[in-house]
Enzyme design. Structure first.
Site, PDB file in Angstrom:
ATOM      1  N   SER A 163     -10.656  -4.875   8.270  1.00  0.00           N
ATOM      2  CA  SER A 163     -11.936  -4.326   7.816  1.00  0.00           C
ATOM      3  C   SER A 163     -13.063  -5.315   8.060  1.00  0.00           C
ATOM      4  O   SER A 163     -12.840  -6.510   8.214  1.00  0.00           O
ATOM      5  CB  SER A 163     -11.870  -4.008   6.325  1.00  0.00           C
ATOM      6  OG  SER A 163     -10.781  -3.172   6.057  1.00  0.00           O
TER       7      SER A 163
ATOM      8  N   HIS B 136       2.836  -0.036   5.810  1.00  0.00           N
ATOM      9  CA  HIS B 136       4.011   0.709   6.293  1.00  0.00           C
ATOM     10  C   HIS B 136       4.378   0.366   7.737  1.00  0.00           C
ATOM     11  O   HIS B 136       5.310   0.942   8.285  1.00  0.00           O
ATOM     12  CB  HIS B 136       3.824   2.224   6.103  1.00  0.00           C
ATOM     13  CG  HIS B 136       2.684   2.793   6.885  1.00  0.00           C
ATOM     14  ND1 HIS B 136       2.466   4.142   7.020  1.00  0.00           N
ATOM     15  CD2 HIS B 136       1.686   2.186   7.565  1.00  0.00           C
ATOM     16  CE1 HIS B 136       1.395   4.339   7.763  1.00  0.00           C
ATOM     17  NE2 HIS B 136       0.904   3.172   8.089  1.00  0.00           N
TER      18      HIS B 136
HETATM   19  N1  SAH Z   1      -7.514  -4.538   4.319  1.00  0.00           N
HETATM   20  C1  SAH Z   1      -6.866  -4.448   5.587  1.00  0.00           C
HETATM   21  C2  SAH Z   1      -7.126  -3.091   6.170  1.00  0.00           C
HETATM   22  C3  SAH Z   1      -6.238  -2.702   7.264  1.00  0.00           C
HETATM   23  S1  SAH Z   1      -6.534  -1.071   7.903  1.00  0.00           S
HETATM   24  C4  SAH Z   1      -7.448  -5.543   6.484  1.00  0.00           C
HETATM   25  O1  SAH Z   1      -8.623  -5.841   6.352  1.00  0.00           O
HETATM   26  O2  SAH Z   1      -6.737  -6.081   7.335  1.00  0.00           O
HETATM   27  C5  SAH Z   1      -5.546  -0.066   6.879  1.00  0.00           C
HETATM   28  C6  SAH Z   1      -4.094  -0.408   6.806  1.00  0.00           C
HETATM   29  O3  SAH Z   1      -3.470   0.612   6.080  1.00  0.00           O
HETATM   30  C7  SAH Z   1      -3.385  -0.471   8.136  1.00  0.00           C
HETATM   31  O4  SAH Z   1      -2.781  -1.718   8.256  1.00  0.00           O
HETATM   32  C8  SAH Z   1      -2.345   0.624   8.059  1.00  0.00           C
HETATM   33  O5  SAH Z   1      -1.137   0.257   8.696  1.00  0.00           O
HETATM   34  C9  SAH Z   1      -2.175   0.762   6.580  1.00  0.00           C
HETATM   35  N2  SAH Z   1      -1.650   2.062   6.122  1.00  0.00           N
HETATM   36  C10 SAH Z   1      -2.031   3.303   6.495  1.00  0.00           C
HETATM   37  N3  SAH Z   1      -1.282   4.218   5.858  1.00  0.00           N
HETATM   38  C11 SAH Z   1      -0.419   3.540   5.064  1.00  0.00           C
HETATM   39  C12 SAH Z   1       0.615   3.926   4.178  1.00  0.00           C
HETATM   40  N4  SAH Z   1       0.915   5.192   3.965  1.00  0.00           N
HETATM   41  N5  SAH Z   1       1.292   2.974   3.548  1.00  0.00           N
HETATM   42  C13 SAH Z   1       1.033   1.666   3.749  1.00  0.00           C
HETATM   43  N6  SAH Z   1       0.080   1.241   4.584  1.00  0.00           N
HETATM   44  C14 SAH Z   1      -0.645   2.167   5.232  1.00  0.00           C
END
Ligand code: SAH
Length: 601
Positions: A430, A481
């Site tokens: 993000s 995940h």
């Molecule tokens: N705060 C993180 C955001 C990553 S983007 C950062 O700044 O790095 C959102 C993340 O949510 C991704 O890594 C994606 O793999 C994860 N995600 C999406 N659906 C998910 C689920 N059902 N369970 C766990 N993680 C999930």
């Protein structure tokens, strides 16, 4: 001019006289007259100029000695630099190969002395800055003239195999100037930046090969960061030169790929692809005058890095369904493995404009991304976020300062931009200002001893900050995940925050975050880093009384950032904050598919 400075050790008294006003001014006058002679050369015949050069070689050597001798005297340094620049401008085009080679050698010597005298020089005299800037400007100008020889050559000689490669000379000059330019932020000065970007764009057009061969990884990455700051900060003229630079380098990369000769550095350029796509598709910058160059550059980058391009499309499709239709059309036109050729590039350029306007209309409504806090270092990024009021509390500032964003992306030159960046698997780390928002809104819960959950921990950045805030005695648990992201995030955090693992303050697990993480529930705070389709009841259930959950909620058409505060009777209070754009909380299979990865689960 035949001051024999090499005898200087013999008589100190005589040495003193070299520094008197009188001698200094005589030197200036002499070299000035010589400059006049060279300028006059532009009206002479090629034979006359050759004659002039042949009879000046000794003098040029002496002048280089003087350059060394008077390296602390701004005026003398300046006039000698000007002399060489004039030589390069007026005389070089007439010189034959041997003479050209000799002249390049003089320029190399000039550069050598210049570096020797300027490296690590911290304190300069008052007003010396302006003088120093003039030196750099003249030097860059001189290098520009050297390059011009490639286009205009009046020597009566047709050899296509010059022994000394002008690219090498320029590169040598560039290696010297880059750190000076960087540390003094000289690209803020319009005349210098114009000269610099002119130099690098023609250098890359003609001699990309030298650039790859002679710059080491660090230098190449500094070089690319100057190109990026050109795109960020300047007017269309400079933007255009930067885009052309990127295009030349991408073309070179394509050639290398065909020969199977890529290396570490070949990858660096690829970050410009999503940077430019984001910039055009998402931000409100109108680059209308630059459309052709921009589209051409993007197309060339797509040919060089088609995988990266399809990943970007995967992300965009997740953000917005309307956009995804346009994007599919674009992908269809381009094809899976585009081969670079002029015709295809032209047809892309024509389509690009309409695609841009359509996507721009859609995204302009959804996006609230104000990338105004970017920095060139982690410290600067955090200071900017603080100054712009995105970080409000000292505790959060400290936690973020200790968590270097550079550890969490593999970006080589824009890790400290305030924007989301791809981390693979169709998701992004993000934007820093969203990390700030998440931490600030949970700050009352993020106290030492608290237990907190980060759903969709991705790169691990935010989980690490949360862990820092609940330290000591607390625990932050991240879940994602995608196994690969879990593994990578652990590596990322260990780079500079290994203590969090050693002390058991942090854990990252592979798990479907839609179910929360029941094993450790209940939590004081839950942060969700991907958009839940509607109210995340299961996650709210895992909150302690007095706990708070923050999550983007909504479909791809309109997401809002919402907080849920758990009350003593088990109910919750909901508060809506602002419109946002996050990748969806989805299932594993779907996400691999968006990223174009086939995987049997
Ligand atoms: N705060 C993180 C955001 C990553 S983007 C950062 O700044 O790095 C959102 C993340 O949510 C991704 O890594 C994606 O793999 C994860 N995600 C999406 N659906 C998910 C689920 N059902 N369970 C766990 N993680 C999930």
């Amino acid at each position: 001019i035949k001051l024999n400075t090499s005898n200087k050790t013999h008589c100190t008294n005589a040495l003193q006289t070299f520094y008197t006003e009188n001698v200094l001014s005589q030197i200036s006058t002499l070299i000035n007259s010589y400059c006049g002679l060279i300028e006059g050369g532009s009206r002479c015949s090629s034979e006359q100029i050759t004659y002039l050069f042949e009879h000046s070689q000794q003098t040029l050597q002496y002048i280089l000695d003087l350059f060394d001798f008077y390296h602390n005297y701004c005026d003398q340094v300046q006039i000698i630099l000007e002399l060489f620049s004039l030589y390069a401008e007026h005389v070089l085009v007439y010189l034959n190969q041997n003479h050209t080679k000799a002249f390049y050698t003089y320029v190399l010597r000039l550069l050598e002395i210049f570096t020797k005298c300027n490296y690590g020089k911290k304190t300069r005299e008052v007003n010396a800055d302006e003088d120093f800037n003039a030196h750099i400007y003249t030097l860059l100008n001189c290098l520009n003239h050297l390059l011009a020889k490639d286009f205009i050559d009046f020597s009566n000689e047709n050899s296509s195999n010059p022994e000394v490669n002008v690219g090498d000379v320029i590169l040598y000059g560039l290696i010297i100037c880059l750190p000076l330019i960087q540390s003094d932020n000289l690209l803020k000065i319009p005349s210098i930046s114009l000269c610099y970007y002119k130099l690098v764009s023609s250098l890359c057009e003609q001699h990309s090969e030298c650039l790859f061969r002679l710059l080491n990884q660090d230098q190449y990455s500094i070089f690319l960061s100057t190109i990026k700051s050109g795109l960020d900060n300047y007017d269309n003229e400079i933007c255009k030169m930067c885009l052309e630079t990127i295009q030349s380098l991408a073309l070179y990369t394509i050639k290398q790929q065909k020969l199977n000769q890529t290396n570490e550095k070949s990858k660096y350029l690829e970050h410009f692809l999503d940077y430019l796509l984001q910039e055009t598709v998402i931000t409100t910058t109108t680059l209308s005058d630059l459309f052709d160059t921009l589209a051409g550059t993007i197309y060339t980058l797509i040919c060089a890095y088609s995988n990266q391009f399809y990943q970007f499309l995967g992300q965009m499709k997740q953000y917005d369904e309307n956009l995804s239709i346009i994007i599919d059309k674009l992908a269809n036109d381009i094809g899976q493995k585009p081969d670079y050729n002029r015709k295809a590039k032209l047809s892309f350029t024509v389509k690009f404009e309409s695609i841009f306007y359509q996507s721009y209309r859609i995204v302009a409504f959804n996006s609230n991304m104000a990338w105004r806090s970017s920095g060139v270092s982690h410290q600067e990024l955090i200071e900017n976020l603080y100054r712009n009021g995105l970080i409000k509390s000292q505790r959060i500032k400290e936690a973020m300062l200790r968590t270097d964003r550079g550890d969490f992306t593999d970006r080589t030159f824009d890790a400290y931009d305030d924007r989301p960046q791809p981390i693979g698997y169709a998701v992004t780390i993000s934007a820093p200002h969203m990390h700030c928002f998440g931490l600030e809104i949970l700050k009352d819960q993020l106290k030492p001893g608290a237990k907190v959950l980060d759903v969709g921990s991705g790169s691990g950045y935010l989980t690490a900050c949360m862990a820092r805030l609940v330290h000591p005695g607390g625990k932050a648990i991240g879940v994602d995940h995608i196994q690969e992201l879990v593994d990578k995030s652990i590596v990322n955090i260990k780079k500079n925050n290994k203590d969090l693992f050693d002390e058991g303050i942090i854990e990252i697990h592979k798990s479907d975050g839609r179910q929360g993480y029941a094993t450790e529930a209940p939590y004081d705070a839950i942060h969700v880093g991907a958009a839940a389709p509607d109210t995340p009841h299961e996650l709210i259930r895992q909150l302690k009384v007095g706990g708070r959950l923050v999550s983007p909620v909504g479909s791809t058409f309109g997401q809002e950032m919402i907080t849920y505060d758990k009350k003593a009777d088990g109910s919750y209070e909901e508060k809506r904050h602002m419109g946002v754009m996050y990748v969806p909380l989805t299932d594993e299979k779907q996400q691999y598919a968006s990223a174009g990865i086939r995987k049997d689960l």
